[in-house]
Design an enzyme around this catalytic site. Structure first.
Site, PDB file in Angstrom:
ATOM      1  N   HIS A  13     -45.026   8.789  14.874  1.00  0.00           N
ATOM      2  CA  HIS A  13     -44.806   8.852  14.115  1.00  0.00           C
ATOM      3  C   HIS A  13     -45.695   8.289  12.748  1.00  0.00           C
ATOM      4  O   HIS A  13     -46.700   7.768  12.674  1.00  0.00           O
ATOM      5  CB  HIS A  13     -44.555   6.650  13.566  1.00  0.00           C
ATOM      6  CG  HIS A  13     -43.865   6.759  12.009  1.00  0.00           C
ATOM      7  ND1 HIS A  13     -42.754   6.633  11.511  1.00  0.00           N
ATOM      8  CD2 HIS A  13     -44.008   7.054  11.125  1.00  0.00           C
ATOM      9  CE1 HIS A  13     -42.184   6.061  10.553  1.00  0.00           C
ATOM     10  NE2 HIS A  13     -43.023   6.150   9.697  1.00  0.00           N
ATOM     11  N   HIS A  15     -47.095  10.421   9.053  1.00  0.00           N
ATOM     12  CA  HIS A  15     -46.991  11.472   7.093  1.00  0.00           C
ATOM     13  C   HIS A  15     -47.865  11.849   7.307  1.00  0.00           C
ATOM     14  O   HIS A  15     -48.451  12.047   6.750  1.00  0.00           O
ATOM     15  CB  HIS A  15     -46.587  10.547   6.139  1.00  0.00           C
ATOM     16  CG  HIS A  15     -45.095   8.737   6.213  1.00  0.00           C
ATOM     17  ND1 HIS A  15     -44.211   9.427   5.897  1.00  0.00           N
ATOM     18  CD2 HIS A  15     -45.519   8.155   6.987  1.00  0.00           C
ATOM     19  CE1 HIS A  15     -43.646   8.521   6.266  1.00  0.00           C
ATOM     20  NE2 HIS A  15     -44.309   7.407   7.434  1.00  0.00           N
ATOM     21  N   LYS A  99     -34.493  10.445  11.230  1.00  0.00           N
ATOM     22  CA  LYS A  99     -34.848   9.376  11.143  1.00  0.00           C
ATOM     23  C   LYS A  99     -33.369   8.373   9.887  1.00  0.00           C
ATOM     24  O   LYS A  99     -33.090   9.347   9.171  1.00  0.00           O
ATOM     25  CB  LYS A  99     -35.712  10.043   9.738  1.00  0.00           C
ATOM     26  CG  LYS A  99     -36.855   8.588   9.109  1.00  0.00           C
ATOM     27  CD  LYS A  99     -36.945   7.361   9.896  1.00  0.00           C
ATOM     28  CE  LYS A  99     -37.641   6.449   9.607  1.00  0.00           C
ATOM     29  NZ  LYS A  99     -39.103   5.684   9.444  1.00  0.00           N
ATOM     30  N   HIS A 136     -36.093   3.018  10.276  1.00  0.00           N
ATOM     31  CA  HIS A 136     -37.049   2.365   9.112  1.00  0.00           C
ATOM     32  C   HIS A 136     -36.337   1.370   9.152  1.00  0.00           C
ATOM     33  O   HIS A 136     -35.633   1.239   8.458  1.00  0.00           O
ATOM     34  CB  HIS A 136     -37.019   2.751   8.134  1.00  0.00           C
ATOM     35  CG  HIS A 136     -38.055   1.896   6.846  1.00  0.00           C
ATOM     36  ND1 HIS A 136     -39.402   2.404   6.743  1.00  0.00           N
ATOM     37  CD2 HIS A 136     -38.231   0.281   6.676  1.00  0.00           C
ATOM     38  CE1 HIS A 136     -40.342   0.846   5.963  1.00  0.00           C
ATOM     39  NE2 HIS A 136     -39.163   0.237   5.790  1.00  0.00           N
ATOM     40  N   HIS A 174     -42.501   1.307  13.701  1.00  0.00           N
ATOM     41  CA  HIS A 174     -43.035   0.135  13.168  1.00  0.00           C
ATOM     42  C   HIS A 174     -42.952  -1.082  12.919  1.00  0.00           C
ATOM     43  O   HIS A 174     -42.895  -1.648  11.749  1.00  0.00           O
ATOM     44  CB  HIS A 174     -44.349   0.814  11.186  1.00  0.00           C
ATOM     45  CG  HIS A 174     -43.051   1.257  10.144  1.00  0.00           C
ATOM     46  ND1 HIS A 174     -41.605   1.179  10.698  1.00  0.00           N
ATOM     47  CD2 HIS A 174     -43.099   2.659   9.495  1.00  0.00           C
ATOM     48  CE1 HIS A 174     -40.844   1.391   9.379  1.00  0.00           C
ATOM     49  NE2 HIS A 174     -42.045   2.043   8.805  1.00  0.00           N
ATOM     50  N   ASP A 247     -47.870   5.500  11.675  1.00  0.00           N
ATOM     51  CA  ASP A 247     -47.433   5.263  10.433  1.00  0.00           C
ATOM     52  C   ASP A 247     -48.441   5.569   9.266  1.00  0.00           C
ATOM     53  O   ASP A 247     -48.324   4.992   7.977  1.00  0.00           O
ATOM     54  CB  ASP A 247     -47.029   4.235  10.017  1.00  0.00           C
ATOM     55  CG  ASP A 247     -45.961   4.203   8.979  1.00  0.00           C
ATOM     56  OD1 ASP A 247     -45.761   4.907   8.471  1.00  0.00           O
ATOM     57  OD2 ASP A 247     -45.725   2.738   8.260  1.00  0.00           O
TER      58      ASP A 247
END
Ligand code: NCD
Ligand code: ZN
Length: 344
Positions: A13, A15, A99, A136, A174, A247
């Site tokens: 995971h 970004h 996601k 999430h 997360h 994350d």
């Protein structure tokens, strides 16, 4: 222990952002990991196979030469995602999950899902095709306290989702609470969770005591120490349901140090060293390899990496800042001394 060799890890995971940011985030992630699940919360969100494929190419252009890094792309689900897109995603060979952002819960989630009911056909197709659903896990209800949003999501949505789609692979991303640890532990084998380095190393005191620390602000927000301890226990338990997901979520310094600061911590620069620090604190370095390198690929049905890295006891100082397009990026634990260094 002075040195430990582990299979080259993966990040399940992260970004990477887009545009100029990629020349910082991609070399960092590609040094740390052989593969990374790349979150699709760009603007506009990565909602089609074509967008994912184009984004994948932009990422690949920034991978240093001779580095075998592979980005594992993810589709962003909306209320309107058609089942055909799920089938095309599976066929693409570049997309490894979808996601679910409940609309409005975090950075660039406004295009997310407003009601799980809208995704019924999509979840059924994903279950049938073996495409994991990455969640999430927070509610976006103004009436729910920010520290309770993960627990309330589990109670009011996730329990039901897991029951309704018993073969759907689900990763609760997360996780930040003892409630999530207990839920995932008791759930069937198709339900797993990722854990970040910052939720293992920090609790909410580290963000709020002695002055507010914007670089420790992320979502889901840091919780009280008992939750941090539950996460440490889960990560070092040897339970294959818990595996590495940084994350890592960069925002420019000016967006973090602001009256309304963005959520996200940039850990990709030194992720495995950060995890080693946390595992050492828990006296569980021998559990790091499974968490970082075996349990993630096992859950996703992918092979483990074949090469290794060595972590050695050696002090070094985290840079104060990193380039980030025209701006600067403050890495997690900027200016602090770390005691583990990876040799690759
Ligand atoms: C992430 C981001 O900035 O994209 N922020 C964060 O605090 N983790 C989004 C997310 O994963 O919630
Ligand atoms: Zn994230």
């Amino acid at each position: 222990m002075q040195s430990i060799e582990i299979i080259y890890p993966d990040d399940w995971h992260c970004h990477l952002r887009d545009g100029a940011a990629l020349s910082t985030t991609v070399p960092d992630i590609a040094t740390q990991f052989r593969r990374a699940i790349v979150m699709p919360n760009l603007v506009p969100a990565v909602t089609t196979v074509e967008m994912a494929s184009d984004y994948c190419q932009r990422i690949m252009e920034e991978v240093p030469s001779h580095n075998p890094f592979t980005p594992l792309m993810v589709l962003y689900l909306t209320d309107e995602t058609p089942v055909q897109t799920i089938q095309a995603a599976k066929k693409s060979g570049i997309i490894f999950g979808c996601k679910l952002y409940p609309a409005g819960v975090t950075t660039h989630s406004h295009a997310g899902v407003t009601s799980l009911e809208k995704c019924h056909a999509v979840f059924e197709a994903m279950a049938e095709l073996g495409l994991p659903l990455l969640i999430h896990g927070e509610v976006n209800d103004p009436a729910v306290d920010i520290f309770d949003r993960e627990r309330v999501f589990i109670e009011s949505h996730l329990l039901h989702l897991v029951e309704r789609y018993p073969t759907l692979k689900i990763v609760l991303e997360h996780i930040t609470t003892q409630d999530a640890v207990e839920f995932v532990t008791q759930a069937p084998a198709n339900v797993a969770a990722t854990i970040t380095p910052h939720h293992l190393l920090l609790n909410r005191n580290d963000m709020l005591v002695g002055g507010i620390k914007p670089h420790h602000f992320c979502l889901p927000i840091l919780k009280r120490k008992l939750h941090q301890q539950a996460l440490l226990q889960a990560a070092t338990s040897g339970n294959p349901k818990f595996f590495l997901g940084t994350d890592s979520a960069p925002h420019a310094q000016s967006k973090k140090e602001a009256a309304c600061g963005c959520a996200g911590i940039y850990s990709a620069y030194s992720a495995i060293e950060l995890y080693a620090t946390a595992f050492e604190q828990a006296n569980a370095l021998d559990k790091l390899e499974n968490f970082a390198s075996r349990f993630g690929p096992a859950f996703y049905g992918l092979p483990i990496n074949t090469d290794k890295i060595t972590l050695t006891k050696s002090t070094w100082v985290m840079p104060n800042d990193l380039p980030f397009g025209e701006e600067k990026l403050i890495p997690f634990l900027a200016g602090e001394t770390l005691t583990w260094k990876a040799i690759r």
